[in-house]
Design a protein around this motif. Structure first.
Motif, mmCIF file in Angstrom:
data_model
loop_
_atom_site.group_PDB
_atom_site.id
_atom_site.type_symbol
_atom_site.label_atom_id
_atom_site.label_comp_id
_atom_site.label_asym_id
_atom_site.label_seq_id
_atom_site.Cartn_x
_atom_site.Cartn_y
_atom_site.Cartn_z
ATOM 1 N N GLU A 106 60.741 -19.846 16.460
ATOM 2 C CA GLU A 106 60.403 -18.641 17.207
ATOM 3 C C GLU A 106 58.938 -18.718 17.634
ATOM 4 O OE1 GLU A 106 61.358 -15.198 14.923
ATOM 5 O OE2 GLU A 106 63.469 -15.767 14.650
ATOM 6 N N VAL A 107 58.650 -18.363 18.874
ATOM 7 C CA VAL A 107 57.330 -18.629 19.456
ATOM 8 C C VAL A 107 56.633 -17.358 19.961
ATOM 9 C CG1 VAL A 107 57.839 -21.005 20.081
ATOM 10 C CG2 VAL A 107 58.459 -19.160 21.662
ATOM 11 N N GLU A 108 56.938 -16.237 19.349
ATOM 12 C CA GLU A 108 56.322 -14.981 19.780
ATOM 13 C C GLU A 108 54.806 -15.055 19.715
ATOM 14 O OE1 GLU A 108 56.274 -10.205 18.569
ATOM 15 O OE2 GLU A 108 57.637 -11.607 17.546
ATOM 16 N N ASN A 109 54.264 -15.744 18.728
ATOM 17 C CA ASN A 109 52.814 -15.827 18.533
ATOM 18 C C ASN A 109 52.256 -17.201 18.892
ATOM 19 O OD1 ASN A 109 52.289 -13.118 17.199
ATOM 20 N ND2 ASN A 109 53.854 -13.968 15.840
ATOM 21 N N PHE A 110 52.957 -17.900 19.765
ATOM 22 C CA PHE A 110 52.535 -19.235 20.171
ATOM 23 C C PHE A 110 52.383 -19.299 21.687
ATOM 24 C CE2 PHE A 110 53.380 -23.481 21.729
ATOM 25 C CZ PHE A 110 52.560 -24.264 20.942
ATOM 26 N N HIS A 111 51.289 -19.926 22.139
ATOM 27 C CA HIS A 111 51.026 -20.090 23.567
ATOM 28 C C HIS A 111 50.597 -21.533 23.810
ATOM 29 C CE1 HIS A 111 50.330 -15.870 22.473
ATOM 30 N NE2 HIS A 111 50.898 -15.595 23.630
ATOM 31 N N ALA A 141 53.734 -22.527 31.182
ATOM 32 C CA ALA A 141 52.494 -23.273 30.976
ATOM 33 C C ALA A 141 52.500 -24.591 31.752
ATOM 34 C CB ALA A 141 52.279 -23.545 29.493
ATOM 35 N N ASN A 142 53.435 -24.713 32.686
ATOM 36 C CA ASN A 142 53.536 -25.887 33.549
ATOM 37 C C ASN A 142 53.813 -27.166 32.770
ATOM 38 O OD1 ASN A 142 53.569 -27.036 36.147
ATOM 39 N ND2 ASN A 142 51.480 -27.791 35.905
ATOM 40 N N SER A 143 54.619 -27.056 31.719
ATOM 41 C CA SER A 143 55.038 -28.231 30.965
ATOM 42 C C SER A 143 56.366 -28.742 31.501
ATOM 43 C CB SER A 143 55.196 -27.890 29.481
ATOM 44 O OG SER A 143 53.975 -27.482 28.912
ATOM 45 N N THR A 144 56.610 -30.014 31.305
ATOM 46 C CA THR A 144 57.931 -30.577 31.566
ATOM 47 C C THR A 144 58.781 -30.375 30.316
ATOM 48 O OG1 THR A 144 57.103 -32.235 33.106
ATOM 49 C CG2 THR A 144 59.202 -32.702 32.054
ATOM 50 N N VAL A 145 60.078 -30.105 30.508
ATOM 51 C CA VAL A 145 60.975 -29.850 29.379
ATOM 52 C C VAL A 145 62.185 -30.778 29.478
ATOM 53 C CG1 VAL A 145 62.483 -28.159 28.256
ATOM 54 C CG2 VAL A 145 60.258 -27.440 29.185
#
Length: 298
Positions: free
Chosen positions: A105-110, A43-47
């Motif tokens: 857990e991020v299976e349902n996260f965008h 998503a083009n975020s910085t981490v």
């Protein structure tokens, strides 16, 4: 991160992304963290990774490792790192700061869809809802609702919970938990100043976040339901669950979850006393939630 060579004005130069994910990590949760970071980078975020166990090299086999920022300090907490490395001036490029735990857990996260909802709803402070079937849940307001994109209140249901229709304060209204908060740039500047240099667990801060909502917390603080996560609730500091320590057994403080809990409670008391003193000393302070707090505490 910035390119080493060339000019910022050259053709094709890409400005820094507009959201930042900062997350404390230990090598034991490498699999979970990989899933989260991969989604945010897509998503083009910085981490930025905060390595509390000091292990950095063992992350280098992941394809994205050289594209994220690594900071390491042994046995430090998320809030310790945030106070020292996420000063508002340093992260001012970012519209939103995701300050998350590692056991999600991020299976349902965008991330992109999440931010679209946050912007549309005008949320200055938010969090994704929790999947109640799989998550460790501490407060009912964080549980996902099946209808709608966002909720800002929780009402007592079927005799459970402690929130009623006239509840106006946290954690019933305008409140998020501390495992996965998301802050707008202006909200983060306020929150950062609330974080105490010497208090590393930030207990009590969640009840004060509404003061950083840039207006009415019941409108500007909320839980996003349509983009939700699982909170596994894995203890990463201390090593042992206090409920599993045999009676009379002496364990080093570094390995004792009970010691972590004791310090957390102590810090809560210190934070609240400092807040009360600051309010008393500031003649210009007006508490917009004073009457609501009296009602909630009563």
């Amino acid at each position: 991160m910035e390119p080493l060579l060339g000019s910022p004005e050259i053709k094709g130069y890409q400005k820094p992304s507009k959201s930042l994910l900062a997350i404390p990590v230990g090598i034991k949760q490498k699999y979970l963290v990989d899933k989260v970071v991969t989604k945010f980078l897509s998503a083009n975020s910085t981490v930025m990774l905060f390595h509390y166990d000091g292990i950095v090299d063992k992350w280098s086999d992941l394809q994205w490792s050289h594209n994220v920022i690594h900071v390491t300090a042994i046995n430090q907490t998320k809030w310790w790192f945030a106070k020292r490395f996420l000063h508002p001036d340093i992260v001012s490029e970012y519209n939103y700061i995701f300050l998350w735990d590692e056991d999600l857990e991020v299976e349902n996260f965008h991330p992109i869809r999440y931010l679209e909802i946050v912007k549309r709803e005008g949320l200055e402070i938010s969090q994704p809802a929790l999947d109640s079937a799989k998550s460790q849940v501490h407060h009912k307001i964080t549980v996902r609702r099946r209808k709608g994109d966002v909720h800002r209140r929780f009402y007592k249901l079927n005799g459970g919970g402690r929130c009623f229709g006239n509840s106006t304060g946290p954690p019933c209204t305008g409140w998020v938990e501390m495992m996965a908060p998301v802050f707008s740039r202006v909200a983060w500047r306020c929150v950062w100043h609330m974080i105490q240099n010497d208090l590393i667990y930030a207990w009590g801060l969640d009840y004060k976040l509404g003061y950083c909502a840039q207006g009415d917390r019941s409108l500007n603080v909320g839980v996003v339901d349509s983009e939700y996560i699982v909170h596994r609730g894995i203890p990463s500091l201390g090593g042992l669950d206090e409920n599993k320590v045999p009676h009379g057994l002496k364990i080093s403080k570094e390995k004792d979850r009970y010691a972590v809990r004791l310090r957390s409670y102590a810090e809560l008391q210190i934070f609240n006393k400092r807040w009360q003193k600051a309010v008393a000393d500031d003649e210009c302070w007006t508490d917009q939630y004073l009457e609501q707090n009296k009602t909630s505490n009563g």
